[in-house]
Design a protein around this motif. Structure first.
Motif, PDB file in Angstrom:
ATOM      1  N   GLU A   5       0.830  -1.212   0.000  1.00 55.03           N
ATOM      2  CA  GLU A   5       0.000   0.000   0.000  1.00 55.03           C
ATOM      3  C   GLU A   5       0.860   1.255   0.000  1.00 55.03           C
ATOM      4  OE1 GLU A   5      -4.018  -1.453   2.349  1.00 55.03           O
ATOM      5  OE2 GLU A   5      -2.258  -0.886   3.523  1.00 55.03           O
ATOM      6  N   HIS A   6       1.939   1.231   0.779  1.00 57.59           N
ATOM      7  CA  HIS A   6       2.804   2.415   0.852  1.00 57.59           C
ATOM      8  C   HIS A   6       3.420   2.730  -0.516  1.00 57.59           C
ATOM      9  CE1 HIS A   6       5.570   5.320   2.735  1.00 57.59           C
ATOM     10  NE2 HIS A   6       6.447   4.851   1.846  1.00 57.59           N
ATOM     11  N   ILE A   7       3.949   1.721  -1.172  1.00 56.40           N
ATOM     12  CA  ILE A   7       4.578   1.946  -2.481  1.00 56.40           C
ATOM     13  C   ILE A   7       3.548   2.357  -3.521  1.00 56.40           C
ATOM     14  CG2 ILE A   7       5.720   0.758  -4.404  1.00 56.40           C
ATOM     15  CD1 ILE A   7       7.439  -0.682  -2.425  1.00 56.40           C
ATOM     16  N   ALA A  22      14.986   6.494 -11.861  1.00 53.83           N
ATOM     17  CA  ALA A  22      15.905   7.348 -11.105  1.00 53.83           C
ATOM     18  C   ALA A  22      15.149   8.339 -10.230  1.00 53.83           C
ATOM     19  CB  ALA A  22      16.833   8.088 -12.069  1.00 53.83           C
ATOM     20  N   LEU A  23      14.048   8.888 -10.742  1.00 53.05           N
ATOM     21  CA  LEU A  23      13.240   9.825  -9.951  1.00 53.05           C
ATOM     22  C   LEU A  23      12.529   9.102  -8.809  1.00 53.05           C
ATOM     23  CD1 LEU A  23      11.665  12.088 -12.737  1.00 53.05           C
ATOM     24  CD2 LEU A  23      13.523  12.651 -11.154  1.00 53.05           C
ATOM     25  N   ARG A  24      12.121   7.865  -9.041  1.00 51.82           N
ATOM     26  CA  ARG A  24      11.502   7.092  -7.954  1.00 51.82           C
ATOM     27  C   ARG A  24      12.458   6.958  -6.771  1.00 51.82           C
ATOM     28  NH1 ARG A  24       8.582   1.723 -10.438  1.00 51.82           N
ATOM     29  NH2 ARG A  24       7.293   2.714 -12.034  1.00 51.82           N
ATOM     30  N   ILE A  25      13.686   6.565  -7.082  1.00 51.17           N
ATOM     31  CA  ILE A  25      14.677   6.375  -6.007  1.00 51.17           C
ATOM     32  C   ILE A  25      14.956   7.694  -5.297  1.00 51.17           C
ATOM     33  CG2 ILE A  25      17.065   5.690  -5.544  1.00 51.17           C
ATOM     34  CD1 ILE A  25      16.886   3.820  -7.948  1.00 51.17           C
ATOM     35  N   TRP A  26      15.051   8.780  -6.065  1.00 53.07           N
ATOM     36  CA  TRP A  26      15.380  10.083  -5.487  1.00 53.07           C
ATOM     37  C   TRP A  26      14.250  10.614  -4.606  1.00 53.07           C
ATOM     38  CZ3 TRP A  26      13.805  15.322  -6.506  1.00 53.07           C
ATOM     39  CH2 TRP A  26      14.648  16.291  -5.963  1.00 53.07           C
ATOM     40  N   LEU A  27      12.992  10.344  -4.975  1.00 52.71           N
ATOM     41  CA  LEU A  27      11.844  10.868  -4.236  1.00 52.71           C
ATOM     42  C   LEU A  27      11.377   9.949  -3.101  1.00 52.71           C
ATOM     43  CD1 LEU A  27       9.698  12.166  -7.245  1.00 52.71           C
ATOM     44  CD2 LEU A  27      10.972  13.567  -5.607  1.00 52.71           C
ATOM     45  N   PHE A  28      11.733   8.677  -3.154  1.00 55.47           N
ATOM     46  CA  PHE A  28      11.202   7.719  -2.184  1.00 55.47           C
ATOM     47  C   PHE A  28      11.505   8.082  -0.721  1.00 55.47           C
ATOM     48  CE2 PHE A  28      11.212   3.597   0.104  1.00 55.47           C
ATOM     49  CZ  PHE A  28       9.887   3.262  -0.098  1.00 55.47           C
ATOM     50  N   PRO A  29      12.705   8.551  -0.375  1.00 60.54           N
ATOM     51  CA  PRO A  29      12.963   8.895   1.035  1.00 60.54           C
ATOM     52  C   PRO A  29      12.006   9.947   1.580  1.00 60.54           C
ATOM     53  CG  PRO A  29      15.006   8.805  -0.203  1.00 60.54           C
ATOM     54  CD  PRO A  29      13.904   8.724  -1.198  1.00 60.54           C
ATOM     55  N   LEU A  30      11.454  10.785   0.713  1.00 53.05           N
ATOM     56  CA  LEU A  30      10.532  11.833   1.167  1.00 53.05           C
ATOM     57  C   LEU A  30       9.215  11.245   1.653  1.00 53.05           C
ATOM     58  CD1 LEU A  30      11.095  14.458  -1.687  1.00 53.05           C
ATOM     59  CD2 LEU A  30      12.252  14.293   0.530  1.00 53.05           C
ATOM     60  N   SER A  31       8.940   9.976   1.279  1.00 56.30           N
ATOM     61  CA  SER A  31       7.695   9.343   1.722  1.00 56.30           C
ATOM     62  C   SER A  31       7.869   8.587   3.040  1.00 56.30           C
ATOM     63  CB  SER A  31       7.209   8.372   0.641  1.00 56.30           C
ATOM     64  OG  SER A  31       8.063   7.236   0.566  1.00 56.30           O
ATOM     65  N   LEU A  32       9.084   8.570   3.577  1.00 56.96           N
ATOM     66  CA  LEU A  32       9.377   7.812   4.797  1.00 56.96           C
ATOM     67  C   LEU A  32       9.460   8.721   6.017  1.00 56.96           C
ATOM     68  CD1 LEU A  32      12.184   5.493   3.349  1.00 56.96           C
ATOM     69  CD2 LEU A  32       9.726   5.031   3.478  1.00 56.96           C
ATOM     70  N   SER A  33       9.260   8.127   7.157  1.00 53.59           N
ATOM     71  CA  SER A  33       9.374   8.869   8.415  1.00 53.59           C
ATOM     72  C   SER A  33       9.803   7.925   9.523  1.00 53.59           C
ATOM     73  CB  SER A  33       8.035   9.535   8.774  1.00 53.59           C
ATOM     74  OG  SER A  33       7.027   8.548   8.967  1.00 53.59           O
ATOM     75  N   PHE A  58      12.999  -2.832   0.735  1.00 51.09           N
ATOM     76  CA  PHE A  58      11.925  -2.270   1.549  1.00 51.09           C
ATOM     77  C   PHE A  58      10.942  -3.358   1.970  1.00 51.09           C
ATOM     78  CE2 PHE A  58       7.805   0.048   1.876  1.00 51.09           C
ATOM     79  CZ  PHE A  58       8.129   0.876   2.937  1.00 51.09           C
ATOM     80  N   HIS A  59      10.517  -4.189   1.010  1.00 50.52           N
ATOM     81  CA  HIS A  59       9.592  -5.287   1.340  1.00 50.52           C
ATOM     82  C   HIS A  59      10.247  -6.280   2.301  1.00 50.52           C
ATOM     83  CE1 HIS A  59       6.344  -4.153  -1.262  1.00 50.52           C
ATOM     84  NE2 HIS A  59       7.060  -4.239  -2.372  1.00 50.52           N
TER      85      HIS A  59
END
Length: 305
Positions: A5-7, A22-33, A58-59
């Motif tokens: 669900e998160h992804i 490349a953009l997925r990898i670069w933006l993914f940390p912004l979705s984490l907390s 991640f999985h």
């Protein structure tokens, strides 16, 4: 919330940027907390090269007991009739995201997705190569999924596959050979000899198939074995479809495949060099009569010019 669900939410929020790994990898940390962000920050340097690496890690770390899919379930994903290509690819991605232990390259995933497309779309793009799912989605985003209207009744005829006794009328016409990739163009001696629809001699389609197979331009699927002439007993047989409803020379689908390969530069026509032959004496010859005054008859000598 599960990792799936998160992804899925993250990709939706990315919009068009989700098509670029490349953009997925670069933006993914912004979705984490909190703990998830701490996990990402603790990853060793160069441990994440592709989006597939990041998704798998991640999985693996946050897996919460969701049923893991197998590659057989991924291979079973097929495009539905009237389903847009983009929707089909997204369904494929959703199933793939649940195959946590699956390790396939981007090109292999693209090929697996391509095999699940509707038959007429596969036929149209059979000579193309796709580097990734994103590349496939971009090239086929606006393809009309409706099957072309057939004007000849022969296209509607069901194929009777060799050894198949099924009476179902819902069988689709499926080619059981496919083009290989990254091969040099093959020299084909069966050039066009008369004005016709195709740029090659269609009466040589059977021999062209053998030539392409021998040169590695096409390959047979694992369950496709060409029967011997003895087994066929003079039956019509199509090597492309592994069917006894028509011959290879009469196979319209295979003729179109050859024509597409010619236009794509995969087949080039040329005449093999013929060895020089000498049918008689290599030099002009003459018969010369030589008289011998001491003999009763004259002698004839074979001389050259």
């Amino acid at each position: 919330m599960t990792t799936i669900e998160h992804i899925s939410r993250f990709l939706i929020q990315c919009g068009d940027a989700s098509a670029v790994d490349a953009l997925r990898i670069w933006l993914f940390p912004l979705s984490l907390s909190r703990l998830a962000f701490a996990w990402f920050s603790s990853l060793p340097a160069n441990s994440i090269i592709t989006w597939a690496d990041l998704e798998k890690q991640f999985h693996k770390y946050f897996f919460a007991g969701v049923h893991e899919m197998k590659i057989t379930e991924l291979m079973a994903v097929k495009q539905r009739n009237d389903e847009p290509v983009t929707n089909y690819i997204q369904r494929f991605r959703d199933i793939k995201s649940r195959c946590f232990s699956l390790s396939l390259s981007d090109s292999q995933l693209a090929e697996l997705t391509f095999q699940g497309l509707l038959p007429h779309i596969r036929e149209r793009f059979s000579s193309h190569e796709f580097e990734s799912l994103s590349h496939l989605a971009q090239r086929l985003a606006y393809v009309d999924v409706r099957a072309p209207v057939q004007t000849r009744t022969t296209f509607q005829k069901r194929l009777n596959f060799a050894g198949d006794s099924s009476d179902s009328e819902n069988e689709a016409e499926i080619g059981l050979a496919e083009w290989t990739k990254n091969r040099e163009p093959v020299l084909c001696p069966f050039a066009k000899k008369q004005k016709e629809k195709y740029g090659f001699n269609i009466t040589k389609a059977d021999q062209i198939f053998d030539l392409l197979l021998q040169e590695g331009q096409i390959k047979l699927y694992a369950n496709h074995t060409i029967p011997s002439a003895t087994k066929l007993k003079n039956l019509k047989y199509c090597k492309w479809h592994n069917a006894v409803s028509h011959s290879t020379n009469k196979c319209i689908v295979f003729c179109k495949e050859i024509q597409s390969a010619i236009e794509a530069g995969r087949i080039k026509f040329g005449t093999p060099k013929k060895p020089m032959k000498i049918d008689g004496h290599p030099f002009p010859t003459y018969m010369v009569e030589v008289s011998d005054h001491g003999a009763k008859t004259g002698l004839k000598l074979l001389t050259s010019e």
